[in-house]
Design a protein around this motif. Structure first.
Motif, PDB file in Angstrom:
ATOM      1  N   GLY A  64       0.819  -1.210   0.000  1.00  0.00           N
ATOM      2  CA  GLY A  64       0.000   0.000   0.000  1.00  0.00           C
ATOM      3  C   GLY A  64       0.852   1.260   0.000  1.00  0.00           C
ATOM      4  N   THR A  65       1.923   1.257   0.788  1.00  0.00           N
ATOM      5  CA  THR A  65       2.836   2.395   0.827  1.00  0.00           C
ATOM      6  C   THR A  65       3.531   2.571  -0.521  1.00  0.00           C
ATOM      7  OG1 THR A  65       3.185   2.014   3.188  1.00  0.00           O
ATOM      8  CG2 THR A  65       4.779   3.425   2.062  1.00  0.00           C
ATOM      9  N   GLU A  66       3.915   1.459  -1.135  1.00  0.00           N
ATOM     10  CA  GLU A  66       4.529   1.496  -2.469  1.00  0.00           C
ATOM     11  C   GLU A  66       3.578   2.118  -3.485  1.00  0.00           C
ATOM     12  OE1 GLU A  66       6.585   0.924  -6.049  1.00  0.00           O
ATOM     13  OE2 GLU A  66       7.388   0.837  -4.022  1.00  0.00           O
ATOM     14  N   LYS A  97      14.514  18.895 -15.428  1.00  0.00           N
ATOM     15  CA  LYS A  97      15.450  18.467 -14.383  1.00  0.00           C
ATOM     16  C   LYS A  97      14.689  18.091 -13.113  1.00  0.00           C
ATOM     17  CE  LYS A  97      19.301  21.191 -16.073  1.00  0.00           C
ATOM     18  NZ  LYS A  97      20.177  22.338 -15.843  1.00  0.00           N
ATOM     19  N   ALA A  98      13.609  18.820 -12.853  1.00  0.00           N
ATOM     20  CA  ALA A  98      12.784  18.500 -11.682  1.00  0.00           C
ATOM     21  C   ALA A  98      12.181  17.101 -11.830  1.00  0.00           C
ATOM     22  CB  ALA A  98      11.686  19.542 -11.501  1.00  0.00           C
ATOM     23  N   SER A  99      11.816  16.727 -13.048  1.00  0.00           N
ATOM     24  CA  SER A  99      11.299  15.370 -13.296  1.00  0.00           C
ATOM     25  C   SER A  99      12.369  14.332 -12.978  1.00  0.00           C
ATOM     26  CB  SER A  99      10.862  15.224 -14.756  1.00  0.00           C
ATOM     27  OG  SER A  99       9.897  16.169 -15.104  1.00  0.00           O
ATOM     28  N   GLY A 100      13.597  14.628 -13.377  1.00  0.00           N
ATOM     29  CA  GLY A 100      14.708  13.720 -13.066  1.00  0.00           C
ATOM     30  C   GLY A 100      14.917  13.583 -11.570  1.00  0.00           C
ATOM     31  N   ALA A 101      14.785  14.695 -10.862  1.00  0.00           N
ATOM     32  CA  ALA A 101      14.920  14.654  -9.404  1.00  0.00           C
ATOM     33  C   ALA A 101      13.813  13.795  -8.787  1.00  0.00           C
ATOM     34  CB  ALA A 101      14.884  16.073  -8.830  1.00  0.00           C
ATOM     35  N   ILE A 102      12.627  13.858  -9.360  1.00  0.00           N
ATOM     36  CA  ILE A 102      11.521  13.036  -8.853  1.00  0.00           C
ATOM     37  C   ILE A 102      11.807  11.559  -9.089  1.00  0.00           C
ATOM     38  CG2 ILE A 102       9.093  12.449  -9.288  1.00  0.00           C
ATOM     39  CD1 ILE A 102       8.594  15.473  -9.415  1.00  0.00           C
ATOM     40  N   TRP A 103      12.376  11.222 -10.244  1.00  0.00           N
ATOM     41  CA  TRP A 103      12.748   9.828 -10.495  1.00  0.00           C
ATOM     42  C   TRP A 103      13.783   9.359  -9.470  1.00  0.00           C
ATOM     43  CZ3 TRP A 103      11.278   5.587 -12.926  1.00  0.00           C
ATOM     44  CH2 TRP A 103      10.331   5.693 -13.922  1.00  0.00           C
ATOM     45  N   ILE A 104      14.771  10.183  -9.195  1.00  0.00           N
ATOM     46  CA  ILE A 104      15.805   9.814  -8.214  1.00  0.00           C
ATOM     47  C   ILE A 104      15.182   9.657  -6.831  1.00  0.00           C
ATOM     48  CG2 ILE A 104      17.880  10.636  -7.034  1.00  0.00           C
ATOM     49  CD1 ILE A 104      18.685  11.892  -9.790  1.00  0.00           C
ATOM     50  N   ALA A 105      14.301  10.577  -6.462  1.00  0.00           N
ATOM     51  CA  ALA A 105      13.619  10.474  -5.170  1.00  0.00           C
ATOM     52  C   ALA A 105      12.783   9.195  -5.103  1.00  0.00           C
ATOM     53  CB  ALA A 105      12.726  11.691  -4.938  1.00  0.00           C
ATOM     54  N   GLY A 106      12.136   8.854  -6.212  1.00  0.00           N
ATOM     55  CA  GLY A 106      11.331   7.636  -6.255  1.00  0.00           C
ATOM     56  C   GLY A 106      12.170   6.386  -6.061  1.00  0.00           C
ATOM     57  N   ILE A 107      13.328   6.356  -6.695  1.00  0.00           N
ATOM     58  CA  ILE A 107      14.224   5.205  -6.530  1.00  0.00           C
ATOM     59  C   ILE A 107      14.679   5.112  -5.075  1.00  0.00           C
ATOM     60  CG2 ILE A 107      16.517   4.310  -7.139  1.00  0.00           C
ATOM     61  CD1 ILE A 107      15.954   5.462 -10.003  1.00  0.00           C
ATOM     62  N   CYS A 108      15.028   6.246  -4.485  1.00  0.00           N
ATOM     63  CA  CYS A 108      15.459   6.252  -3.072  1.00  0.00           C
ATOM     64  C   CYS A 108      14.332   5.800  -2.142  1.00  0.00           C
ATOM     65  CB  CYS A 108      15.953   7.638  -2.671  1.00  0.00           C
ATOM     66  SG  CYS A 108      17.488   8.110  -3.496  1.00  0.00           S
ATOM     67  N   LEU A 109      13.123   6.294  -2.377  1.00  0.00           N
ATOM     68  CA  LEU A 109      11.988   5.880  -1.548  1.00  0.00           C
ATOM     69  C   LEU A 109      11.716   4.384  -1.674  1.00  0.00           C
ATOM     70  CD1 LEU A 109       9.527   8.858  -2.098  1.00  0.00           C
ATOM     71  CD2 LEU A 109      10.600   8.181   0.053  1.00  0.00           C
ATOM     72  N   LEU A 111      13.886   2.063  -2.518  1.00  0.00           N
ATOM     73  CA  LEU A 111      14.963   1.350  -1.827  1.00  0.00           C
ATOM     74  C   LEU A 111      14.725   1.380  -0.315  1.00  0.00           C
ATOM     75  CD1 LEU A 111      18.122   2.472  -3.841  1.00  0.00           C
ATOM     76  CD2 LEU A 111      17.093   0.187  -3.764  1.00  0.00           C
ATOM     77  N   GLY A 112      14.254   2.512   0.196  1.00  0.00           N
ATOM     78  CA  GLY A 112      13.931   2.610   1.617  1.00  0.00           C
ATOM     79  C   GLY A 112      12.827   1.646   2.020  1.00  0.00           C
ATOM     80  N   LEU A 113      11.797   1.551   1.186  1.00  0.00           N
ATOM     81  CA  LEU A 113      10.714   0.592   1.473  1.00  0.00           C
ATOM     82  C   LEU A 113      11.232  -0.843   1.434  1.00  0.00           C
ATOM     83  CD1 LEU A 113       7.735   2.158  -0.503  1.00  0.00           C
ATOM     84  CD2 LEU A 113       7.989   1.982   1.970  1.00  0.00           C
ATOM     85  N   PHE A 114      12.109  -1.133   0.479  1.00  0.00           N
ATOM     86  CA  PHE A 114      12.695  -2.473   0.409  1.00  0.00           C
ATOM     87  C   PHE A 114      13.505  -2.761   1.671  1.00  0.00           C
ATOM     88  CE2 PHE A 114      16.011  -5.490  -0.730  1.00  0.00           C
ATOM     89  CZ  PHE A 114      15.249  -6.519  -1.266  1.00  0.00           C
ATOM     90  N   GLY A 115      14.262  -1.753   2.132  1.00  0.00           N
ATOM     91  CA  GLY A 115      15.043  -1.919   3.356  1.00  0.00           C
ATOM     92  C   GLY A 115      14.168  -2.157   4.573  1.00  0.00           C
ATOM     93  N   ILE A 116      13.062  -1.427   4.668  1.00  0.00           N
ATOM     94  CA  ILE A 116      12.126  -1.626   5.781  1.00  0.00           C
ATOM     95  C   ILE A 116      11.556  -3.038   5.732  1.00  0.00           C
ATOM     96  CG2 ILE A 116       9.859  -0.947   6.691  1.00  0.00           C
ATOM     97  CD1 ILE A 116      10.597   1.948   5.839  1.00  0.00           C
TER      98      ILE A 116
END
Length: 175
Positions: A64-66, A97-109, A111-116
């Motif tokens: 659900g969080t994903e 560039k803001a779209s690219g930043a959103i993609w990077i943030a999405g990948i980080c989020l 990865l964080g969910l996977f870690g949790i």
């Protein structure tokens, strides 16, 4: 479908979509923008391991969080996409560039969910990631199509430009 095949499909779709979005592209008026997300969603949901047999509550919460994260990222990506009309009435888009930043943030989020999930001992399947990608693409495509429709000329000739007055040609949006 095996996890390896799912991973290959996810990476291939992400690479193609990202590469295409950072080039200026004419937005067509066809109604098929939802097909790729629908196919990805179908592929993800037909896998019985989307929610593992152990830790069902935790796995459901992570899924659900994903999905909520994927929907927010799709909306953010869509609203940071530059949309403009050419003098001939064609509507174009290009990610910023803001779209690219959103993609990077999405990948980080993600990865964080996977870690949790790993810390909680929850078995995580690549189908959940594929479902999240489908949700992201669905929201992004839907919002961009909706924004583009507000820029296309009406049957009477000139139509409103997105965020502009009626009858004026819109220059590229600045973000």
């Amino acid at each position: 479908m095996s996890g390896l095949i799912n991973a290959v499909v996810i990476v291939a779709v992400a690479v193609v979509v990202i590469a295409r979005q950072f080039r200026a592209r004419r937005i067509s008026s066809d109604k098929r923008w939802w097909i790729v997300p629908a196919v990805l969603g179908f592929m993800a949901l037909r896998d019985p391991g989307v929610i593992g047999p152990h830790h069902r509550v935790e796995a459901s919460l992570l899924l659900g969080t994903e999905l909520v994260t994927a929907l927010a990222l799709g909306a953010g990506w869509a609203w940071t996409t530059r949309i403009w009309t050419e003098p001939d009435g064609a509507v174009w888009s290009k990610s910023t560039k803001a779209s690219g930043a959103i993609w990077i943030a999405g990948i980080c989020l993600r990865l964080g969910l996977f870690g949790i999930g790993a810390l909680l001992g929850v078995h995580q399947n690549s189908s959940a990631l594929m479902l999240g990608l489908a949700a992201t693409l669905l929201v992004r495509s839907g919002v961009v199509t909706w924004r583009a429709q507000s820029l296309q000329p009406t049957a009477m000739g000139q139509g409103p430009a997105y965020g502009d007055g009626v009858g004026r040609v819109l220059r590229k949006e600045r973000l």
